[in-house]
Write an enzyme that holds these catalytic residues in place. Structure first.
Site, mmCIF file in Angstrom:
data_model
loop_
_atom_site.group_PDB
_atom_site.id
_atom_site.type_symbol
_atom_site.label_atom_id
_atom_site.label_comp_id
_atom_site.label_asym_id
_atom_site.label_seq_id
_atom_site.Cartn_x
_atom_site.Cartn_y
_atom_site.Cartn_z
ATOM 1 N N HIS A 18 0.716 -1.205 0.596
ATOM 2 C CA HIS A 18 0.047 0.255 -0.285
ATOM 3 C C HIS A 18 0.779 1.631 0.267
ATOM 4 C CE1 HIS A 18 -2.772 -2.519 2.254
ATOM 5 N NE2 HIS A 18 -3.617 -2.527 1.088
ATOM 6 N N SER A 129 -2.855 -7.696 3.165
ATOM 7 C CA SER A 129 -3.384 -7.579 4.455
ATOM 8 C C SER A 129 -3.943 -8.814 4.627
ATOM 9 C CB SER A 129 -4.458 -6.504 4.568
ATOM 10 O OG SER A 129 -4.070 -5.168 3.998
#
Ligand code: PNS
Length: 163
Positions: A18, A129
Protein backbone atom coordinates in the site's frame (compact mmCIF):
# COMPACT_ATOMS: atom_id res chain seq x y z
CA UNK A 1 -6.68 22.06 -12.90
CA UNK A 2 -5.06 19.95 -10.20
CA UNK A 3 -5.75 16.23 -10.12
CA UNK A 4 -7.04 14.69 -6.93
CA UNK A 5 -6.97 10.91 -6.55
CA UNK A 6 -8.63 8.64 -4.00
CA UNK A 7 -6.96 5.39 -2.96
CA UNK A 8 -9.68 3.40 -1.16
CA UNK A 9 -9.33 0.24 0.90
CA UNK A 10 -9.63 -1.49 4.25
CA UNK A 11 -5.92 -1.13 5.16
CA UNK A 12 -6.24 -3.70 7.97
CA UNK A 13 -3.29 -3.34 8.24
CA UNK A 14 -1.43 -0.95 5.96
CA UNK A 15 1.29 -2.93 4.13
CA UNK A 16 4.44 -1.85 2.33
CA UNK A 17 2.59 -2.67 -0.89
CA UNK A 18 0.00 0.00 0.00
CA UNK A 19 2.77 2.43 0.98
CA UNK A 20 4.46 1.84 -2.38
CA UNK A 21 1.24 2.54 -4.33
CA UNK A 22 0.48 5.66 -2.26
CA UNK A 23 4.00 7.00 -2.83
CA UNK A 24 3.72 6.39 -6.57
CA UNK A 25 0.28 8.03 -6.60
CA UNK A 26 1.64 11.04 -4.70
CA UNK A 27 4.23 11.52 -7.47
CA UNK A 28 1.68 11.12 -10.27
CA UNK A 29 -1.22 13.18 -8.90
CA UNK A 30 -1.31 16.58 -7.23
CA UNK A 31 -2.93 15.08 -4.16
CA UNK A 32 -3.94 11.59 -3.07
CA UNK A 33 -6.46 10.73 -0.36
CA UNK A 34 -6.04 7.40 1.40
CA UNK A 35 -9.71 6.61 2.04
CA UNK A 36 -10.26 3.94 4.69
CA UNK A 37 -13.58 2.12 4.45
CA UNK A 38 -15.53 2.20 7.72
CA UNK A 39 -16.79 -1.19 8.90
CA UNK A 40 -15.46 -3.19 5.95
CA UNK A 41 -15.03 -6.23 8.18
CA UNK A 42 -17.09 -7.20 11.17
CA UNK A 43 -14.02 -7.98 13.27
CA UNK A 44 -11.04 -5.99 11.99
CA UNK A 45 -7.66 -6.53 13.64
CA UNK A 46 -7.05 -2.78 13.83
CA UNK A 47 -9.79 -0.35 14.80
CA UNK A 48 -10.67 2.47 12.43
CA UNK A 49 -8.91 4.94 14.77
CA UNK A 50 -5.74 2.81 14.77
CA UNK A 51 -5.73 2.48 10.99
CA UNK A 52 -6.16 6.24 10.53
CA UNK A 53 -3.45 6.97 13.11
CA UNK A 54 -1.00 4.55 11.49
CA UNK A 55 -1.54 5.87 7.96
CA UNK A 56 -1.22 9.49 9.16
CA UNK A 57 2.00 8.68 11.02
CA UNK A 58 3.53 6.87 8.04
CA UNK A 59 2.77 9.78 5.67
CA UNK A 60 3.20 12.67 8.10
CA UNK A 61 5.98 14.25 6.00
CA UNK A 62 4.18 13.87 2.64
CA UNK A 63 2.19 17.04 2.26
CA UNK A 64 0.08 15.85 -0.67
CA UNK A 65 -1.10 12.65 1.08
CA UNK A 66 -4.28 12.92 3.13
CA UNK A 67 -5.87 10.18 5.24
CA UNK A 68 -9.65 10.08 5.58
CA UNK A 69 -12.46 7.58 6.21
CA UNK A 70 -15.58 6.90 4.18
CA UNK A 71 -18.68 4.78 4.20
CA UNK A 72 -21.37 4.15 1.63
CA UNK A 73 -20.63 4.12 -2.08
CA UNK A 74 -17.05 4.90 -3.06
CA UNK A 75 -18.10 6.98 -6.08
CA UNK A 76 -20.30 9.19 -3.86
CA UNK A 77 -17.32 9.84 -1.61
CA UNK A 78 -15.06 10.57 -4.61
CA UNK A 79 -17.62 13.02 -5.97
CA UNK A 80 -18.09 14.68 -2.58
CA UNK A 81 -14.32 15.21 -2.34
CA UNK A 82 -14.30 16.57 -5.92
CA UNK A 83 -11.70 13.99 -6.92
CA UNK A 84 -11.37 12.72 -10.48
CA UNK A 85 -9.51 9.44 -10.08
CA UNK A 86 -9.76 6.20 -8.09
CA UNK A 87 -6.41 4.47 -7.65
CA UNK A 88 -6.23 0.71 -7.20
CA UNK A 89 -3.18 -1.50 -7.00
CA UNK A 90 -2.85 -4.56 -9.22
CA UNK A 91 -0.49 -7.21 -7.92
CA UNK A 92 -1.22 -10.16 -10.14
CA UNK A 93 -3.57 -11.34 -12.85
CA UNK A 94 -5.73 -12.87 -10.11
CA UNK A 95 -6.55 -9.36 -8.85
CA UNK A 96 -7.69 -8.29 -12.25
CA UNK A 97 -11.12 -9.90 -12.52
CA UNK A 98 -12.58 -8.36 -9.36
CA UNK A 99 -10.84 -5.04 -9.91
CA UNK A 100 -12.17 -4.93 -13.47
CA UNK A 101 -15.72 -5.55 -12.22
CA UNK A 102 -15.42 -2.84 -9.58
CA UNK A 103 -13.92 -0.33 -12.01
CA UNK A 104 -16.69 -0.92 -14.55
CA UNK A 105 -19.42 -0.76 -11.89
CA UNK A 106 -17.98 2.50 -10.59
CA UNK A 107 -17.77 3.79 -14.15
CA UNK A 108 -21.41 2.94 -14.70
CA UNK A 109 -22.39 4.69 -11.48
CA UNK A 110 -20.32 7.83 -12.22
CA UNK A 111 -18.96 7.91 -15.79
CA UNK A 112 -16.78 10.97 -15.13
CA UNK A 113 -14.68 9.22 -12.47
CA UNK A 114 -11.82 7.11 -13.82
CA UNK A 115 -10.03 4.19 -12.19
CA UNK A 116 -6.26 4.09 -12.61
CA UNK A 117 -4.49 0.80 -11.86
CA UNK A 118 -0.96 0.95 -10.55
CA UNK A 119 1.61 -1.81 -10.12
CA UNK A 120 3.59 -1.97 -6.89
CA UNK A 121 7.33 -2.70 -6.92
CA UNK A 122 7.99 -6.35 -7.71
CA UNK A 123 8.99 -7.27 -4.13
CA UNK A 124 5.53 -6.36 -2.86
CA UNK A 125 3.45 -8.25 -5.41
CA UNK A 126 2.62 -11.14 -3.08
CA UNK A 127 1.77 -9.10 0.02
CA UNK A 128 -1.82 -8.71 1.19
CA UNK A 129 -3.29 -7.52 4.50
CA UNK A 130 -5.00 -10.89 4.86
CA UNK A 131 -1.74 -12.83 4.55
CA UNK A 132 0.08 -10.44 6.90
CA UNK A 133 -2.57 -11.03 9.56
CA UNK A 134 -2.49 -14.79 9.08
CA UNK A 135 1.32 -15.10 9.09
CA UNK A 136 1.76 -12.82 12.09
CA UNK A 137 -1.03 -14.47 14.10
CA UNK A 138 0.61 -17.85 13.53
CA UNK A 139 4.00 -16.58 14.70
CA UNK A 140 5.65 -15.82 11.33
CA UNK A 141 7.94 -12.86 10.57
CA UNK A 142 6.45 -9.93 8.69
CA UNK A 143 9.49 -7.67 8.97
CA UNK A 144 10.02 -5.64 5.81
CA UNK A 145 6.50 -6.33 4.56
CA UNK A 146 4.70 -3.70 6.66
CA UNK A 147 5.77 -0.28 8.00
CA UNK A 148 7.69 -0.49 11.29
CA UNK A 149 4.81 1.14 13.12
CA UNK A 150 2.45 -1.62 11.98
CA UNK A 151 4.93 -4.26 13.12
CA UNK A 152 5.19 -2.55 16.50
CA UNK A 153 1.39 -2.36 16.84
CA UNK A 154 1.05 -6.03 15.88
CA UNK A 155 3.53 -6.96 18.64
CA UNK A 156 1.62 -4.82 21.15
CA UNK A 157 -1.56 -6.69 20.28
CA UNK A 158 0.11 -10.02 21.01
CA UNK A 159 1.44 -8.72 24.36
CA UNK A 160 -2.00 -7.35 25.28
CA UNK A 161 -3.59 -10.70 24.42
CA UNK A 162 -1.05 -12.69 26.43
CA UNK A 163 -0.88 -10.28 29.36
O1 PNS B 1 -9.09 -3.13 0.75
P1 PNS B 1 -10.10 -3.64 -0.20
O2 PNS B 1 -10.98 -4.66 0.45
O3 PNS B 1 -9.47 -4.16 -1.46
O4 PNS B 1 -11.04 -2.40 -0.63
C1 PNS B 1 -12.27 -2.60 -1.27
C2 PNS B 1 -13.03 -1.26 -1.46
C3 PNS B 1 -13.05 -0.48 -0.15
C4 PNS B 1 -12.34 -0.44 -2.50
C5 PNS B 1 -14.48 -1.60 -1.94
O5 PNS B 1 -15.02 -2.57 -1.11
C6 PNS B 1 -15.40 -0.38 -1.96
O6 PNS B 1 -15.23 0.50 -2.77
N1 PNS B 1 -16.36 -0.34 -1.02
C7 PNS B 1 -17.27 0.77 -0.86
C8 PNS B 1 -18.68 0.39 -1.30
C9 PNS B 1 -18.84 0.48 -2.79
O7 PNS B 1 -18.73 1.52 -3.40
N2 PNS B 1 -19.10 -0.68 -3.42
C10 PNS B 1 -19.25 -0.81 -4.85
C11 PNS B 1 -17.91 -0.99 -5.52
S1 PNS B 1 -18.10 -1.38 -7.20
Amino acid sequence: MSTLAVYPGSFDPLTNGHVDIISRGARLFDRIIVAILVNAEKAPLFSMEERVEIARAVFHDQRNVEVDTFNGLLVDYVERRRAQVIVRGLRAVSDFEFEFQMALMNQRLKPTIDTVFMMPAEQYTYISSRLIKEVFTLGGRVHGLVPELVEQRLREKVVAKEG
